[in-house]
Design an enzyme around this catalytic site. Structure first.
Site, PDB file in Angstrom:
ATOM      1  N   ALA A 346       0.849  -1.182   0.000  1.00 39.41           N
ATOM      2  CA  ALA A 346       0.000   0.000   0.000  1.00 39.41           C
ATOM      3  C   ALA A 346       0.886   1.234   0.000  1.00 39.41           C
ATOM      4  O   ALA A 346       2.043   1.177   0.402  1.00 39.41           O
ATOM      5  CB  ALA A 346      -0.906   0.013   1.231  1.00 39.41           C
ATOM      6  N   MET A 347       0.319   2.347  -0.466  1.00 41.31           N
ATOM      7  CA  MET A 347       1.083   3.592  -0.492  1.00 41.31           C
ATOM      8  C   MET A 347       0.165   4.758  -0.161  1.00 41.31           C
ATOM      9  O   MET A 347      -0.936   4.863  -0.673  1.00 41.31           O
ATOM     10  CB  MET A 347       1.731   3.750  -1.875  1.00 41.31           C
ATOM     11  CG  MET A 347       2.484   5.046  -2.075  1.00 41.31           C
ATOM     12  SD  MET A 347       3.880   5.240  -0.910  1.00 41.31           S
ATOM     13  CE  MET A 347       3.930   7.021  -0.776  1.00 41.31           C
ATOM     14  N   GLU A 348       0.666   5.627   0.727  1.00 36.49           N
ATOM     15  CA  GLU A 348      -0.170   6.635   1.372  1.00 36.49           C
ATOM     16  C   GLU A 348      -0.379   7.933   0.595  1.00 36.49           C
ATOM     17  O   GLU A 348      -0.713   8.944   1.204  1.00 36.49           O
ATOM     18  CB  GLU A 348       0.452   6.980   2.719  1.00 36.49           C
ATOM     19  CG  GLU A 348       1.795   7.751   2.642  1.00 36.49           C
ATOM     20  CD  GLU A 348       3.040   6.873   2.761  1.00 36.49           C
ATOM     21  OE1 GLU A 348       2.919   5.662   2.536  1.00 36.49           O
ATOM     22  OE2 GLU A 348       4.113   7.404   3.077  1.00 36.49           O
ATOM     23  N   ASN A 349      -0.202   7.944  -0.736  1.00 37.95           N
ATOM     24  CA  ASN A 349      -0.370   9.181  -1.515  1.00 37.95           C
ATOM     25  C   ASN A 349      -1.496  10.031  -0.950  1.00 37.95           C
ATOM     26  O   ASN A 349      -2.599   9.547  -0.731  1.00 37.95           O
ATOM     27  CB  ASN A 349      -0.717   8.856  -2.961  1.00 37.95           C
ATOM     28  CG  ASN A 349       0.108   7.725  -3.513  1.00 37.95           C
ATOM     29  OD1 ASN A 349       1.304   7.844  -3.600  1.00 37.95           O
ATOM     30  ND2 ASN A 349      -0.541   6.611  -3.816  1.00 37.95           N
ATOM     31  N   HIS A 381      -2.547   2.269   9.064  1.00 39.60           N
ATOM     32  CA  HIS A 381      -1.171   2.690   8.814  1.00 39.60           C
ATOM     33  C   HIS A 381      -1.131   3.801   7.749  1.00 39.60           C
ATOM     34  O   HIS A 381      -0.542   4.855   7.958  1.00 39.60           O
ATOM     35  CB  HIS A 381      -0.352   1.473   8.361  1.00 39.60           C
ATOM     36  CG  HIS A 381       1.083   1.760   8.039  1.00 39.60           C
ATOM     37  ND1 HIS A 381       2.117   1.440   8.883  1.00 39.60           N
ATOM     38  CD2 HIS A 381       1.662   2.349   6.960  1.00 39.60           C
ATOM     39  CE1 HIS A 381       3.261   1.820   8.343  1.00 39.60           C
ATOM     40  NE2 HIS A 381       3.018   2.369   7.164  1.00 39.60           N
ATOM     41  N   GLU A 382      -1.799   3.568   6.647  1.00 38.85           N
ATOM     42  CA  GLU A 382      -1.747   4.547   5.555  1.00 38.85           C
ATOM     43  C   GLU A 382      -2.433   5.851   5.951  1.00 38.85           C
ATOM     44  O   GLU A 382      -1.989   6.931   5.580  1.00 38.85           O
ATOM     45  CB  GLU A 382      -2.357   3.978   4.270  1.00 38.85           C
ATOM     46  CG  GLU A 382      -1.744   2.660   3.778  1.00 38.85           C
ATOM     47  CD  GLU A 382      -0.225   2.685   3.673  1.00 38.85           C
ATOM     48  OE1 GLU A 382       0.335   3.765   3.398  1.00 38.85           O
ATOM     49  OE2 GLU A 382       0.394   1.629   3.892  1.00 38.85           O
ATOM     50  N   HIS A 385      -0.337   8.095   7.993  1.00 40.10           N
ATOM     51  CA  HIS A 385       0.602   8.846   7.154  1.00 40.10           C
ATOM     52  C   HIS A 385       0.009  10.155   6.641  1.00 40.10           C
ATOM     53  O   HIS A 385       0.759  11.056   6.259  1.00 40.10           O
ATOM     54  CB  HIS A 385       1.003   8.023   5.930  1.00 40.10           C
ATOM     55  CG  HIS A 385       2.114   7.059   6.165  1.00 40.10           C
ATOM     56  ND1 HIS A 385       3.283   7.401   6.786  1.00 40.10           N
ATOM     57  CD2 HIS A 385       2.248   5.751   5.815  1.00 40.10           C
ATOM     58  CE1 HIS A 385       4.087   6.336   6.814  1.00 40.10           C
ATOM     59  NE2 HIS A 385       3.474   5.324   6.245  1.00 40.10           N
ATOM     60  N   GLU A 404       7.532   6.328   9.132  1.00 37.81           N
ATOM     61  CA  GLU A 404       7.118   4.926   9.249  1.00 37.81           C
ATOM     62  C   GLU A 404       6.992   4.468  10.703  1.00 37.81           C
ATOM     63  O   GLU A 404       6.121   3.665  11.018  1.00 37.81           O
ATOM     64  CB  GLU A 404       8.089   4.021   8.477  1.00 37.81           C
ATOM     65  CG  GLU A 404       8.153   4.318   6.971  1.00 37.81           C
ATOM     66  CD  GLU A 404       6.802   4.191   6.278  1.00 37.81           C
ATOM     67  OE1 GLU A 404       5.839   3.704   6.897  1.00 37.81           O
ATOM     68  OE2 GLU A 404       6.715   4.608   5.105  1.00 37.81           O
TER      69      GLU A 404
HETATM   70 ZN   LIG Z   1       4.153   3.443   5.802  1.00 35.28          ZN
END
Ligand SMILES: [Zn+2]
Ligand SMILES: *[C@@H]1O[C@H](CO)[C@@H](O)[C@H](O)[C@H]1NC(C)=O
Ligand SMILES: *[C@@H]1O[C@H](CO)[C@@H](O)[C@H](O)[C@H]1NC(C)=O
Ligand SMILES: *[C@@H]1O[C@H](CO)[C@@H](O)[C@H](O)[C@H]1NC(C)=O
Ligand SMILES: *[C@@H]1O[C@H](CO)[C@@H](O)[C@H](O)[C@H]1NC(C)=O
Ligand SMILES: *[C@@H]1O[C@H](CO)[C@@H](O)[C@H](O)[C@H]1NC(C)=O
Length: 941
Positions: A346-349, A381-382, A385, A404
């Site tokens: 996953a990525m928090e863009n 988590h995302e 961020h 992180e």
């Molecule tokens: Zn992260």
């Protein structure tokens, strides 16, 4: 985002507990970052300090120009579907994208060159304007020698300090097919008419920038501190939807084929958070009073309601953080999208969070409740961020732990608040501790905050996304929150976030604001002084306590006892005895001291590091270990749950470092015969896994299996009524222990377990109706394949290929690696070379699963050597670490070193693996006989 850790998706395949790592290994698991960049030809080392106005080959941009905003047009030419018609030649798919961008910036130091990042782009047409005078400045684009990732715009006249300028560039590039930068992902819609029916195939474009891929999509000042506002317009084919970081502000047709989608300006943010997607996906809305939240997924998944669970928790998590941090989520929209292909998980863009399908979509009855826990954790988590990382960003990558570590720490607080039955606090803490303790016990570890000059090259940045940054970051924050008290800690955090919103920070900024909160509360802790040893040096201490005289001291804990270290820490120790409540003592030097709290009264046990709030191990005099052991065997409940798991982990690891006898650790597993709690079992399983890896090819194996069988049979029987009826207990952690019970019972060969697994699987094969409870599927599939033959494997493979269900596919991906048939394992490995059979993002996982199987270990090692060029497109180093986990002989170490030399991989990059193997060699040599004897004695062999 996710990390570049060798513990890929799951490595706990030893006891075939897919779930083990999934369960709590959230961290381990979340965090996978597959380094797509070839790191084999690193760009040259920097020769200029980052602050000068010097041109590359400095790895860093000069600081003479400060970007303020970008206007970006991007047009991916990709077709979302290619429909074959008999009478028409269908268009060829294309991976071209074109675009242009105008960056507005301020000049703070006179210069005749503009440097910015650009890679894999063909750039043309530079136009530089002085915005104060509206004059054009003549310019030419150059590519400085020796630097693959910069471009230089040379100017006829200098830019003056204080002036405002803009730079326009037109460019084109290729949409990547390797999950990097702007990349293509594909999936099949509906049930295809026939095999190879291309009309059912759909394509979408997505991005993944962290850490340094934005420069491959548009030329930019691609450093986290170079924040700017982004105005994006996407030109895309009709019938598709474009999503960006910010809200859509308008859309219009250009011609029969194309349309514009314009987005509002983003908040001021770093380039690595830039994102957009173009797809045919549909949305599931989530009710929220302030933010427009949507979950995007394949139309079929949306229609089937698979995004409902994510939709039901996202708003709650967002509100939880908003309250907790005292700052609302800072945009009016939040999209989350489930992508068929993405690496990391996953990525928090900002405003457009991307997920692998398996960590966002939930299907009742198919997805296990453990995967559900993982979904909640990764969303938490995302979303954390969105504050830690997006709103407030580290100045440079060396302090990525500020992103992180916080996201990981906040996850268990948020999940605990919205899904209390998951008991996330205990499990996440335990998992992060285990992960950090293990990785940080090597002399080749790195500090949480390495020096800036050590983190310059792309590969150095990638490498940092590891267990240290995530897990050590989280547990060190937890320790600090505990000693400062939660309210003071929160207050400091909130001031920090508020003061640095839309801006960048370093570690000192964090300490300063926590200090303000401490001072305001009348406290006396010097935050920076106390924390410095925890973040700026490697490792952690082991505290040794003699409860006879209260003597106590600390020492750097290292597996390899020949490593010298004089590191010491400020150690907060919560200590209790059988009859006293916990109190706090500090150990603030490397000297031996005597303290009354640590003296045993009337022979009672003393327990230090109560609830494992501290990041350190504890060793005691033998007498105290024995009292604790007796307590565990008679009435384990008297010892806090987290400590029950940690005592086992400490003992095993102290034994690995030769600080206690290995039999003490093994003795600590005896009490499990009567314990049904998850955490102690999980800790034991994880540690015994090391024994299995070291000995499953030796004569220790038989007696060890016999002992494991004997230990687990009580637990297996405890769950038997559930298991045999394919049902699960209500309690969440019991559910997890049921899976441990089955995995361990079947893999140690308990006959009733093997029979159960084979029968359940064969009912599925015969009736084609799957009656296996979703929680139990992964372990039962695996065991059935392990104890079955070709028929079971072929069935699993067929299901893997035809299933459109992500959870099911994940379970089968593991199952296929469980066979003991060499030829099937070989076939499976071959399939990983074909992205049409196994998706690129799953290649590493599949290989690591095979390596986890004792029958597949050697195959996997030969395989990665033979196919290095293909497989190293993923996280090359993590793969090596995973595949060499069983290595424990000099011969194997030599093989590894030869290979590393052959492929010309800098040996520093596999230092962790080589150090671990050296430790293994010595450990096996010194302990094998004792261990064999112990298992033989216990198992009546
Ligand atoms: Zn992260
Ligand atoms: C191709 O055939 C289909 C169905 O036979 C028809 O509807 C379509 O108009 C034809 N297209 C062209 C370009 O002739
Ligand atoms: C697709 O590519 C083939 C081979 O390169 C070419 O012959 C054909 O004309 C192309 N079709 C279209 C519609 O561009
Ligand atoms: C940038 O690209 C867009 C979309 O193709 C186009 O409309 C616009 O004219 C371009 N800008 C310039 C200055 O060429
Ligand atoms: C960011 O922080 C720096 C240092 O604290 C300050 O000088 C600068 O003005 C801030 N920038 C913004 C946009 O808040
Ligand atoms: C603990 O202290 C006692 C009393 O001073 C001493 O006899 C004993 O040797 C010590 N044990 C260890 C392991 O140092």
């Amino acid at each position: 985002m996710p990390k570049n850790n060798y513990k890929s998706k799951i490595i706990a395949a030893t006891f075939v507990l897919l779930t083990l790592a999934v369960i709590g290994g959230i961290v381990t698991m979340i965090i996978f970052y597959n380094n797509q960049i070839s790191t084999m030809n690193p760009t040259p080392r920097p020769t200029f300090p980052p602050t000068t106005a010097a041109p590359p080959p400095s790895m860093r941009l000069p600081r003479n120009l400060i970007p303020e905003s970008y206007e970006i047009f991007l047009q991916p030419h990709l077709y979302s579907r290619i429909i074959e018609e008999v009478n028409v030649t269908s268009p060829n798919q294309t991976t071209l994208f074109t675009g242009n961008s105008t960056v507005h910036f301020k000049c703070v130091q006179r210069t005749r060159s503009i440097y910015l990042h650009s890679v894999d782009l063909v750039v043309s047409n530079s136009v530089v304007k002085n915005k104060d005078t509206d004059e054009r400045i003549h310019s030419t684009v150059k590519y400085p020698k020796g630097s693959g990732e910069f471009l230089e715009v040379q100017l006829n006249e200098a830019l003056e300090a204080g002036g405002n300028y803009s730079l326009f560039l037109a460019f084109k590039g290729e949409i990547s097919e390797s999950l990097y930068a702007l990349y293509v992902s594909s999936y099949i819609e509906g049930v295809p008419d026939y095999e190879g029916d291309t009309n059912a195939q759909r394509f979408l474009a997505a991005t993944n920038m962290e850490p340094t891929a934005a420069r491959a999509v548009f030329p930019c000042f691609d450093e986290p501190e170079m924040k700017a506002v982004f105005h994006l317009t996407v030109i895309h084919r009709q019938g598709t939807t474009a999503l960006g970081n910010a809200e859509r502000c308008g859309s219009s047709f250009i011609d029969d084929e194309w349309q514009y989608t314009r987005f509002h300006p983003t908040p001021r943010m770093s380039t690595y958070l830039f994102a957009f997607t173009v797809s045919e996906f549909t949305a599931t809305p989530c009710p929220h009073n302030r933010v427009d939240i949507k979950i995007f997924a394949r139309p079929e998944a949306t229609a089937a309601g698979h995004a409902q669970y994510a939709a039901s928790i996202t708003g709650k998590i967002l509100d939880f953080y908003g309250d907790r941090f005292g700052i609302d989520y800072s945009q009016r929209k939040l999209d989350q999208i489930a992508l068929p292909d993405l690496s990391p998980a996953a990525m928090e863009n900002w405003g457009l969070v991307t997920y692998q399908e398996g960590v966002l979509l939930y299907e009742e009855g198919v997805t296990s409740t453990l995967a559900k826990e993982r979904i909640a954790s990764i969303i938490a988590h995302e979303l954390a961020h969105q504050w830690f990382g997006n709103l407030v960003t580290m100045k440079w990558w060396n302090e990525i732990w500020l992103n992180e570590g916080f996201a990981t720490y906040m996850t268990y607080i948020a999940v605990d608040a919205i899904e209390p039955s998951f008991k996330a606090k205990d499990t996440c803490v335990a998992n992060n501790l285990l992960t950090a303790f293990e990785e940080d016990a090597l002399a080749s570890s790195h500090p949480l905050s390495p020096p800036e000059q050590d983190v310059q090259e792309n590969y150095e940045i990638f490498q940092l996304f590891d267990g240290i940054v995530y897990s050590k970051g989280a547990v060190v924050l937890r320790m600090l929150a505990d000693v400062l008290h939660e309210e003071v800690f929160n207050k400091g955090i909130n001031m920090y976030l508020w003061h640095f919103r839309y801006n960048n920070t370093d570690e000192q900024n964090l300490w300063d604001y926590l200090q303000k909160a401490v001072d305001a509360d009348g406290g006396h802790i010097n935050v920076a002084k106390v924390m410095d040893p925890w973040t700026n040096q490697i490792g952690y201490p082991v505290i040794t306590i003699n409860t006879t005289n209260g003597e106590i001291y600390q020492k750097h804990f290292l597996f390899n006892d020949s490593s010298e270290s004089s590191n010491w820490w400020y150690v907060p120790i919560r200590v209790m005895s059988k009859t006293t409540v916990p109190s706090l003592a500090w150990l603030d030097s490397s000297d031996k001291v005597k303290k009354g709290e640590f003296i045993s009264k009337n022979g009672e046990w003393i327990l230090a590091n109560v609830d494992c709030t501290g990041y350190y191990r504890v060793n005691y005099n033998l007498k105290n270990w024995e009292s604790l052991l007796t307590q565990l065997e008679t009435d384990p409940e008297r010892i806090p749950l987290l400590n029950r798991g940690q005592l086992i982990d400490d003992a095993f690891n102290l034994a690995r470092a030769k600080l206690v006898d290995v039999t003490l650790a093994l003795n600590l597993t005896r009490f499990l015969r009567n314990d049904t709690e998850y955490l102690p079992w999980r800790s034991a399983v994880r540690n015994l896994e090391y024994f299995v890896h070291m000995f499953d090819r030796s004569e220790v194996y038989g007696p060890m299996q016999a002992y494991l069988r004997q230990q687990v049979s009580g637990l297996y029987n405890f769950f038997r009524n559930y298991t045999d009826n394919s049902t699960v207990p209500v309690d969440h952690s019991l559910q997890k222990n049921q899976i441990i019970a089955i995995g361990m019972a079947c893999s140690s060969g308990l006959p009733e377990c093997v029979t159960m697994a084979r029968e359940m699987f064969s009912k599925w094969m015969n009736n084609n109706i799957n009656m296996i409870h979703s929680n139990l599927r992964s372990t039962i599939y695996c065991q059935a394949v392990a104890h079955g033959g070709r028929r079971e494997w072929e069935f699993a493979w067929k299901k893997y290929q035809t299933s459109v269900d992500t959870s099911e596919k994940d379970q089968l991906l593991l199952a296929l690696s469980c066979t003991k048939e060499i030829w099937l394992l070989n076939r499976y490995l071959e399939y990983t070379l074909n992205p049409e059979k196994i998706r690129l993002m799953d290649t590493d996982t599949a290989i690591q699963y095979v390596a986890g199987n004792v029958a597949g270990q050697t195959l996997a090692w030969n395989f990665i050597r033979a196919n290095w060029l293909y497989v190293s497109r993923g996280s090359s180093v993590s793969l090596i670490l995973a595949v060499t986990r069983r290595f424990s002989t000099q011969f194997e170490l030599d093989e590894l070193q030869r290979f590393v030399t052959d492929i010309d991989l800098p040996s520093a990059r596999v230092e962790q693996a080589t150090e671990q193997i050296r430790v293994n060699i010595q450990w096996v040599r010194e302990n094998k006989d004792t261990i064999l004897e112990w298992f033989e004695g216990e198992a009546g062999w």
